[in-house]
Design a protein around this motif. Structure first.
Motif, mmCIF file in Angstrom:
data_model
loop_
_atom_site.group_PDB
_atom_site.id
_atom_site.type_symbol
_atom_site.label_atom_id
_atom_site.label_comp_id
_atom_site.label_asym_id
_atom_site.label_seq_id
_atom_site.Cartn_x
_atom_site.Cartn_y
_atom_site.Cartn_z
ATOM 1 N N CYS A 43 29.711 -3.898 37.458
ATOM 2 C CA CYS A 43 30.448 -5.449 38.737
ATOM 3 C C CYS A 43 30.158 -5.008 39.824
ATOM 4 N N ARG A 89 30.529 -5.933 43.928
ATOM 5 C CA ARG A 89 31.871 -6.935 44.762
ATOM 6 C C ARG A 89 31.014 -7.207 46.373
ATOM 7 N N ASP A 97 32.808 -11.588 43.145
ATOM 8 C CA ASP A 97 32.110 -10.660 42.236
ATOM 9 C C ASP A 97 31.055 -11.484 41.348
ATOM 10 N N VAL A 152 27.982 -9.961 37.636
ATOM 11 C CA VAL A 152 27.298 -8.575 36.879
ATOM 12 C C VAL A 152 25.771 -9.144 36.803
ATOM 13 N N ALA A 174 33.721 -13.910 31.147
ATOM 14 C CA ALA A 174 33.174 -12.835 31.995
ATOM 15 C C ALA A 174 33.340 -11.911 31.106
ATOM 16 N N ILE A 190 36.208 -5.221 35.748
ATOM 17 C CA ILE A 190 36.856 -6.416 36.199
ATOM 18 C C ILE A 190 37.946 -6.156 37.078
#
Length: 154
Positions: free
Chosen positions: A40, A42, A66, A68, A136, A142
């Protein structure tokens, strides 16, 4: 800067003026150095500003993004310039928050992305806006976005 994988970048490494609007902002990407590994990333923008489309008065938000990554990462200076381009842009909170999320998703094609827009009160009412591309992925840490609900002075 390497002349191979970064040669396409137009904003990094020099003075770049703030774009006049989100439509003219150039969002750039770089190759993910760990393709195939889910992790992840951010970004937090605690001083995001835009304008009310009706009054022209400034609106303020704390944005948390956020994602991925798949094959691409967002180039952070271009993200900063995109976010800064909203300073003189009039739009409602929902349009700004979701528009930024969709722009990132379209540019990066991430495995997953979410944006939380924690807007400060307008007319005495704070507005929080959340958008994500999908559920997610399993197995990726996360963290909570960590922004408490607006409480004012109480």
């Amino acid at each position: 800067m390497s002349d191979d994988i970064y040669s396409h970048l137009t904003q990094l490494g020099g003075e770049t003026k703030l774009p006049n609007s989100p439509d003219t902002a150039v969002l750039e990407r770089v190759p993910n150095p760990h393709p195939g590994t889910q992790y992840c990333v951010r970004f937090v923008a605690p001083e995001f500003t835009s304008l009310c489309p009706m009054t022209g008065q400034p609106d303020f938000a704390h944005l948390v993004i956020d994602y991925v990554p798949g094959d691409w990462l967002v180039e952070s200076k271009s993200l900063k310039l995109l976010l800064g381009s909203y300073r003189n842009h009039g739009d409602f909170h929902e349009a700004c928050t979701v528009g930024i999320g969709k722009r990132l998703a379209d540019t990066l094609n991430p495995i997953w992305l979410r944006i939380g827009g924690y807007w400060y009160p307008r007319g005495g009412i704070p507005i929080d806006v959340f958008w994500q591309t999908s559920t997610a992925p399993d197995g990726v840490w996360i963290p909570d976005q960590g922004v408490p609900p607006y409480r004012g002075r109480g």
